[in-house]
Write a protein that holds these residues in place. Structure first.
Motif, PDB file in Angstrom:
ATOM      1  N   ASP A  12       0.840  -1.209   0.000  1.00 48.34           N
ATOM      2  CA  ASP A  12       0.000   0.000   0.000  1.00 48.34           C
ATOM      3  C   ASP A  12       0.878   1.263   0.000  1.00 48.34           C
ATOM      4  O   ASP A  12       0.785   2.114   0.885  1.00 48.34           O
ATOM      5  CB  ASP A  12      -0.927   0.013   1.232  1.00 48.34           C
ATOM      6  CG  ASP A  12      -0.138   0.014   2.553  1.00 48.34           C
ATOM      7  OD1 ASP A  12      -0.682   0.521   3.559  1.00 48.34           O
ATOM      8  OD2 ASP A  12       1.027  -0.457   2.570  1.00 48.34           O
ATOM      9  N   ASP A  16       7.548   3.568   3.352  1.00 50.22           N
ATOM     10  CA  ASP A  16       8.410   2.415   3.652  1.00 50.22           C
ATOM     11  C   ASP A  16       8.162   1.272   2.682  1.00 50.22           C
ATOM     12  O   ASP A  16       9.062   0.474   2.391  1.00 50.22           O
ATOM     13  CB  ASP A  16       8.260   1.980   5.114  1.00 50.22           C
ATOM     14  CG  ASP A  16       6.835   1.604   5.490  1.00 50.22           C
ATOM     15  OD1 ASP A  16       5.888   2.208   4.965  1.00 50.22           O
ATOM     16  OD2 ASP A  16       6.673   0.703   6.305  1.00 50.22           O
ATOM     17  N   ASP A  17       6.940   1.242   2.130  1.00 48.44           N
ATOM     18  CA  ASP A  17       6.657   0.257   1.063  1.00 48.44           C
ATOM     19  C   ASP A  17       7.576   0.506  -0.137  1.00 48.44           C
ATOM     20  O   ASP A  17       8.107  -0.420  -0.737  1.00 48.44           O
ATOM     21  CB  ASP A  17       5.214   0.382   0.585  1.00 48.44           C
ATOM     22  CG  ASP A  17       4.193   0.201   1.690  1.00 48.44           C
ATOM     23  OD1 ASP A  17       4.059   1.101   2.530  1.00 48.44           O
ATOM     24  OD2 ASP A  17       3.545  -0.861   1.719  1.00 48.44           O
ATOM     25  N   ASN A  41      -2.267   2.710   3.443  1.00 52.60           N
ATOM     26  CA  ASN A  41      -1.738   4.066   3.708  1.00 52.60           C
ATOM     27  C   ASN A  41      -2.519   5.110   2.904  1.00 52.60           C
ATOM     28  O   ASN A  41      -2.812   6.197   3.372  1.00 52.60           O
ATOM     29  CB  ASN A  41      -0.261   4.149   3.303  1.00 52.60           C
ATOM     30  CG  ASN A  41       0.634   3.368   4.237  1.00 52.60           C
ATOM     31  OD1 ASN A  41       0.475   3.438   5.441  1.00 52.60           O
ATOM     32  ND2 ASN A  41       1.554   2.589   3.674  1.00 52.60           N
ATOM     33  N   HIS A  84       2.190   9.599   5.281  1.00 49.54           N
ATOM     34  CA  HIS A  84       2.821   9.350   3.970  1.00 49.54           C
ATOM     35  C   HIS A  84       2.569  10.463   2.959  1.00 49.54           C
ATOM     36  O   HIS A  84       3.103  10.409   1.848  1.00 49.54           O
ATOM     37  CB  HIS A  84       2.328   8.014   3.413  1.00 49.54           C
ATOM     38  CG  HIS A  84       2.689   6.860   4.293  1.00 49.54           C
ATOM     39  ND1 HIS A  84       3.846   6.125   4.151  1.00 49.54           N
ATOM     40  CD2 HIS A  84       2.058   6.326   5.369  1.00 49.54           C
ATOM     41  CE1 HIS A  84       3.908   5.191   5.094  1.00 49.54           C
ATOM     42  NE2 HIS A  84       2.843   5.294   5.851  1.00 49.54           N
ATOM     43  N   ILE A 127       2.852  -6.329   2.902  1.00 50.90           N
ATOM     44  CA  ILE A 127       3.348  -5.188   3.675  1.00 50.90           C
ATOM     45  C   ILE A 127       2.305  -4.064   3.774  1.00 50.90           C
ATOM     46  O   ILE A 127       2.640  -2.892   3.953  1.00 50.90           O
ATOM     47  CB  ILE A 127       4.674  -4.653   3.090  1.00 50.90           C
ATOM     48  CG1 ILE A 127       4.572  -4.390   1.580  1.00 50.90           C
ATOM     49  CG2 ILE A 127       5.802  -5.632   3.383  1.00 50.90           C
ATOM     50  CD1 ILE A 127       5.868  -3.802   0.979  1.00 50.90           C
ATOM     51  N   MET A 153       4.280  -7.981   7.337  1.00 52.22           N
ATOM     52  CA  MET A 153       4.663  -6.881   8.245  1.00 52.22           C
ATOM     53  C   MET A 153       3.371  -6.462   8.941  1.00 52.22           C
ATOM     54  O   MET A 153       2.428  -6.008   8.291  1.00 52.22           O
ATOM     55  CB  MET A 153       5.246  -5.697   7.483  1.00 52.22           C
ATOM     56  CG  MET A 153       5.823  -4.645   8.418  1.00 52.22           C
ATOM     57  SD  MET A 153       4.526  -3.568   9.134  1.00 52.22           S
ATOM     58  CE  MET A 153       5.026  -3.554  10.861  1.00 52.22           C
ATOM     59  N   ASN A 165       1.110   1.520  16.738  1.00 50.60           N
ATOM     60  CA  ASN A 165       1.605   2.810  16.218  1.00 50.60           C
ATOM     61  C   ASN A 165       0.469   3.624  15.606  1.00 50.60           C
ATOM     62  O   ASN A 165       0.668   4.733  15.146  1.00 50.60           O
ATOM     63  CB  ASN A 165       2.730   2.594  15.190  1.00 50.60           C
ATOM     64  CG  ASN A 165       2.266   1.707  14.033  1.00 50.60           C
ATOM     65  OD1 ASN A 165       1.082   1.421  13.895  1.00 50.60           O
ATOM     66  ND2 ASN A 165       3.207   1.280  13.206  1.00 50.60           N
ATOM     67  N   GLU A 171      -1.250  -1.777  15.639  1.00 52.48           N
ATOM     68  CA  GLU A 171      -0.356  -1.385  14.535  1.00 52.48           C
ATOM     69  C   GLU A 171      -1.227  -1.138  13.311  1.00 52.48           C
ATOM     70  O   GLU A 171      -2.286  -1.762  13.141  1.00 52.48           O
ATOM     71  CB  GLU A 171       0.650  -2.542  14.328  1.00 52.48           C
ATOM     72  CG  GLU A 171       1.618  -2.361  13.191  1.00 52.48           C
ATOM     73  CD  GLU A 171       0.990  -2.794  11.872  1.00 52.48           C
ATOM     74  OE1 GLU A 171       0.178  -3.731  11.865  1.00 52.48           O
ATOM     75  OE2 GLU A 171       1.266  -2.153  10.848  1.00 52.48           O
ATOM     76  N   PHE A 172      -0.782  -0.280  12.399  1.00 55.85           N
ATOM     77  CA  PHE A 172      -1.652   0.189  11.315  1.00 55.85           C
ATOM     78  C   PHE A 172      -2.192  -0.931  10.422  1.00 55.85           C
ATOM     79  O   PHE A 172      -3.390  -0.989  10.145  1.00 55.85           O
ATOM     80  CB  PHE A 172      -0.907   1.221  10.441  1.00 55.85           C
ATOM     81  CG  PHE A 172      -1.740   1.672   9.269  1.00 55.85           C
ATOM     82  CD1 PHE A 172      -1.571   1.096   8.018  1.00 55.85           C
ATOM     83  CD2 PHE A 172      -2.730   2.627   9.427  1.00 55.85           C
ATOM     84  CE1 PHE A 172      -2.359   1.476   6.940  1.00 55.85           C
ATOM     85  CE2 PHE A 172      -3.529   3.024   8.353  1.00 55.85           C
ATOM     86  CZ  PHE A 172      -3.352   2.436   7.114  1.00 55.85           C
ATOM     87  N   ASN A 173      -1.330  -1.827   9.927  1.00 51.54           N
ATOM     88  CA  ASN A 173      -1.799  -2.849   8.983  1.00 51.54           C
ATOM     89  C   ASN A 173      -2.870  -3.742   9.611  1.00 51.54           C
ATOM     90  O   ASN A 173      -3.778  -4.206   8.926  1.00 51.54           O
ATOM     91  CB  ASN A 173      -0.633  -3.712   8.491  1.00 51.54           C
ATOM     92  CG  ASN A 173       0.237  -2.964   7.495  1.00 51.54           C
ATOM     93  OD1 ASN A 173      -0.192  -1.980   6.894  1.00 51.54           O
ATOM     94  ND2 ASN A 173       1.476  -3.411   7.337  1.00 51.54           N
ATOM     95  N   TYR A 255       9.824  -0.430   8.685  1.00 55.09           N
ATOM     96  CA  TYR A 255       8.899  -1.542   8.853  1.00 55.09           C
ATOM     97  C   TYR A 255       8.896  -2.490   7.640  1.00 55.09           C
ATOM     98  O   TYR A 255       9.260  -3.654   7.734  1.00 55.09           O
ATOM     99  CB  TYR A 255       7.461  -1.018   9.026  1.00 55.09           C
ATOM    100  CG  TYR A 255       7.214  -0.164  10.249  1.00 55.09           C
ATOM    101  CD1 TYR A 255       6.783   1.158  10.137  1.00 55.09           C
ATOM    102  CD2 TYR A 255       7.382  -0.677  11.543  1.00 55.09           C
ATOM    103  CE1 TYR A 255       6.507   1.936  11.266  1.00 55.09           C
ATOM    104  CE2 TYR A 255       7.115   0.101  12.667  1.00 55.09           C
ATOM    105  CZ  TYR A 255       6.674   1.393  12.515  1.00 55.09           C
ATOM    106  OH  TYR A 255       6.412   2.167  13.626  1.00 55.09           O
ATOM    107  N   ASP A 256       8.433  -1.988   6.511  1.00 50.63           N
ATOM    108  CA  ASP A 256       8.250  -2.864   5.340  1.00 50.63           C
ATOM    109  C   ASP A 256       9.565  -3.397   4.772  1.00 50.63           C
ATOM    110  O   ASP A 256       9.617  -4.585   4.389  1.00 50.63           O
ATOM    111  CB  ASP A 256       7.456  -2.118   4.250  1.00 50.63           C
ATOM    112  CG  ASP A 256       6.023  -1.861   4.680  1.00 50.63           C
ATOM    113  OD1 ASP A 256       5.372  -0.979   4.111  1.00 50.63           O
ATOM    114  OD2 ASP A 256       5.546  -2.551   5.619  1.00 50.63           O
TER     115      ASP A 256
HETATM  116  O1  RIB Z   1       2.694  -0.022  10.828  1.00 47.59           O
HETATM  117  C1  RIB Z   1       3.510   0.058   9.703  1.00 47.59           C
HETATM  118  C2  RIB Z   1       2.821  -0.449   8.479  1.00 47.59           C
HETATM  119  O2  RIB Z   1       1.681   0.351   8.192  1.00 47.59           O
HETATM  120  C3  RIB Z   1       3.711  -0.327   7.238  1.00 47.59           C
HETATM  121  O3  RIB Z   1       3.369  -1.326   6.327  1.00 47.59           O
HETATM  122  C4  RIB Z   1       3.364   1.014   6.706  1.00 47.59           C
HETATM  123  O4  RIB Z   1       3.596   1.127   5.302  1.00 47.59           O
HETATM  124  C5  RIB Z   1       1.875   1.052   6.972  1.00 47.59           C
HETATM  125  O5  RIB Z   1       1.223   0.351   5.932  1.00 47.59           O
END
Ligand code: RIB
Ligand code: CA
Length: 323
Positions: A12, A16-17, A41, A84, A127, A153, A165, A171-173, A255-256
């Protein structure tokens, strides 16, 4: 000469992707069969467009790109544009893509590719939120046993540190699609999890960004710029929410890239086997939180440590091999 590892990356982009994709494209032992976009994201449309921009920027325009799910399975859409940027790549000039995406939907591509491949021939690297992967598992459960390796991830398992986070717990994903994550962790035969605390160990601090810039390549330079912008965004956010109104300049968690790094050199990562549960109660403040139950012969290898110096050196070496 040994055969390359065939992979599909579900992503996405996302800053970091983008760096994770650079790393995968640069690795001589990986053959990327396709890159699939998922809402996360940014919207799936922006994610798919960004994947093509990133591939173009690294002169890898031969990799097919597929658009996937535009919303989570059950919950409302969640994006992370505040981190992002509204375009998903910190507003930096990646240029417009010079090639079109595929017409076929990402989920059908994942199913078709796994069904026509040999057993355990293709690895999946996820990811972003797990909506595409979960939808593919539900649509054709036979693909689960055909996957060589699934690396995700996502999640957070720290007992004495932040577990999230996006919220203090999630965590976001995972938070972006907890129901999809629950399905994948339940159905997967074997999954390696790179949680947020591992990505946080591999922090891109100012010294690392200087080494990145010293590579003197366009992919390294734009990666350093994206990470620098993200560090400042996150630091300003922390300052706004802190009592003193200030926050330490911290680096950005990789992260990714850690998920791709774990595929390339698993020996740099250590973890424990067990099962992973996801909180799917949207009325609970811990919505999206992941928990781990240790036990051998279970399907999840949850990493908790990375040899961060070796990983960061590997990332620099990969970026050095790109334009
Ligand atoms: O928490 C980090 C993840 O969430 C990473 O994959 C970042 O790109 C966001 O998608
Ligand atoms: Ca991501």
């Amino acid at each position: 000469m040994h055969a390359k590892t065939k992979i599909i990356i579900d992503t996405d982009p996302g800053i970091d992707d983008a760096i994770a994709l650079f790393m995968a494209m640069a690795d001589p032992d990986l053959e990327i069969l396709g890159i699939t976009a998922v809402n996360g994201n940014v919207s799936v449309d922006k994610a798919e467009y960004n994947i093509r921009r990133i591939c173009d920027f690294a002169w890898h325009t031969g990799i097919p790109v597929y658009k996937g799910c535009d919303r989570p399975l059950k919950r409302s859409v969640l994006n992370a544009e505040w981190v992002h940027g509204s375009d998903g790549l910190a507003g930096l000039d990646f240029g417009d893509p010079t090639y079109k995406g595929e017409q076929e939907n990402a989920v059908d591509f994942i199913i078709k590719t796994l069904m026509k491949s040999f057993e355990k021939e293709i690895s999946l690297v996820a990811i972003g939120p797990l909506t595409n992967i979960a939808t593919a598992f539900l649509k054709e459960p036979k693909i689960v046993s055909r996957i060589r390796e699934l690396i995700i991830m996502g999640g957070g398992f720290c007992e004495d540190g932040p577990r999230g986070n996006s919220t203090p717990y999630a965590e976001f994903n995972m938070l972006a699609d907890p129901h999809a994550a629950e399905i994948v962790f339940d159905m997967a035969e074997r999954v390696t999890v790179i949680p947020m605390e591992v990505g946080m160990q591999a922090e891109a601090d100012a010294v690392f960004l200087e080494k990145m810039r010293d590579l003197n390549t366009r992919c390294a330079a734009i990666s350093a710029d994206m990470l620098d912008i993200t560090a400042k965004t996150l630091s300003a956010h922390l300052a706004k929410t802190s009592k003193t109104g200030t926050a330490p300049e911290k680096g950005t968690s990789l992260y990714d890239p850690c998920a791709v790094g774990c595929l390339i050199r698993p020996a740099l990562f250590s973890g424990r086997y067990g099962t992973v549960q996801v909180n799917t109660d949207s009325n609970d403040e811990k919505f999206g939180m992941t928990t781990f139950e240790e036990g051998n012969k279970r399907n999840c290898l949850v990493t908790h440590k990375v040899d961060k110096d070796a990983f960061k050196k590997m990332l620099l070496m990969h970026l050095a091999d790109l334009p």
